[in-house]
Design an enzyme around this catalytic site. Structure first.
Site, PDB file in Angstrom:
ATOM      1  N   MET A   1       6.370   9.139  -3.643  1.00 23.60           N
ATOM      2  CA  MET A   1       5.666   9.760  -4.772  1.00 23.60           C
ATOM      3  C   MET A   1       4.184   9.934  -4.438  1.00 23.60           C
ATOM      4  O   MET A   1       3.345   9.151  -4.872  1.00 23.60           O
ATOM      5  CB  MET A   1       5.829   8.916  -6.035  1.00 23.60           C
ATOM      6  CG  MET A   1       7.186   9.078  -6.668  1.00 23.60           C
ATOM      7  SD  MET A   1       7.254   8.383  -8.330  1.00 23.60           S
ATOM      8  CE  MET A   1       6.252   9.531  -9.244  1.00 23.60           C
ATOM      9  N   PRO A   2       3.867  10.973  -3.658  1.00 25.84           N
ATOM     10  CA  PRO A   2       2.463  11.213  -3.333  1.00 25.84           C
ATOM     11  C   PRO A   2       1.659  11.625  -4.565  1.00 25.84           C
ATOM     12  O   PRO A   2       2.157  12.337  -5.441  1.00 25.84           O
ATOM     13  CB  PRO A   2       2.511  12.361  -2.326  1.00 25.84           C
ATOM     14  CG  PRO A   2       3.932  12.699  -2.111  1.00 25.84           C
ATOM     15  CD  PRO A   2       4.770  11.913  -3.048  1.00 25.84           C
ATOM     16  N   HIS A   3       0.414  11.161  -4.599  1.00 26.84           N
ATOM     17  CA  HIS A   3      -0.507  11.503  -5.678  1.00 26.84           C
ATOM     18  C   HIS A   3      -1.916  11.161  -5.202  1.00 26.84           C
ATOM     19  O   HIS A   3      -2.083  10.568  -4.141  1.00 26.84           O
ATOM     20  CB  HIS A   3      -0.161  10.723  -6.948  1.00 26.84           C
ATOM     21  CG  HIS A   3      -0.146   9.247  -6.730  1.00 26.84           C
ATOM     22  ND1 HIS A   3       0.938   8.590  -6.157  1.00 26.84           N
ATOM     23  CD2 HIS A   3      -1.068   8.292  -6.973  1.00 26.84           C
ATOM     24  CE1 HIS A   3       0.659   7.305  -6.073  1.00 26.84           C
ATOM     25  NE2 HIS A   3      -0.549   7.085  -6.552  1.00 26.84           N
ATOM     26  N   ALA A   4      -2.886  11.549  -5.986  1.00 24.20           N
ATOM     27  CA  ALA A   4      -4.282  11.227  -5.687  1.00 24.20           C
ATOM     28  C   ALA A   4      -5.004  10.979  -7.010  1.00 24.20           C
ATOM     29  O   ALA A   4      -4.421  11.137  -8.086  1.00 24.20           O
ATOM     30  CB  ALA A   4      -4.943  12.358  -4.898  1.00 24.20           C
TER      31      ALA A   4
END
Length: 156
Positions: free
Chosen positions: A71-74
């Protein structure tokens, strides 16, 4: 979105933010594909995609939250424009460098503009991901409509 509106999963994972059986060359490519879907629906700026990749490089592959699922996020200030989530299944599993949960077959990228509006959708997603049958159905699906049906069943 502010002021207590609780966004449902079905409102943010749509036909426009799903890609199935994607041929990604490495984890960065997989993250970029998911992030680009967020950019395409105006949920994030291009710099947000770069920030997702930089976050993994800086902190490590903590984004691989469950076996086979990343779950990529920034951070919101890195270019999130509104709540957004994309779902990408990978043709070939990819190593992200997470010993416990690699290789990754499902990439769910997301962006949020604050710390609250995404919580309802995220909790619905977690319930969906608790059941291996749902994950397998998504991973083996060739139909975006079938994936939408699964998502809709968890958006109540």
């Amino acid at each position: 979105m502010k002021g207590g509106v609780r966004t449902m999963l079905k409102d943010i994972i749509t036909k426009d933010t799903i890609r199935l059986n994607v041929d990604a060359k490495d984890w960065e490519d997989a993250v970029r594909i998911g992030g680009t879907l967020l950019v395409n629906v105006h949920a994030a700026e291009e710099r947000y995609v770069d920030a997702m990749i930089e976050t993994v490089k800086d902190i490590g592959p903590y984004i691989v939250i469950l076996e086979g699922i990343a779950m990529p996020h920034a951070r919101p200030e890195k270019g999130a424009l509104k709540m957004g989530m994309s779902l990408v299944t990978l043709k070939n599993p990819i190593e992200f460098g997470n010993e416990e949960n690699d290789p990754v077959k499902l990439v769910i990228s997301f962006c949020a503009v604050d710390s609250k509006t995404h919580l309802k959708a995220l909790s619905q997603l977690m319930v969906l991901l608790e059941d291996e049958d749902n994950i397998e159905s998504i991973l083996h699906s060739d139909s975006v409509d079938d994936v939408i049906r699964i998502i809709n069943s968890f958006s109540k």
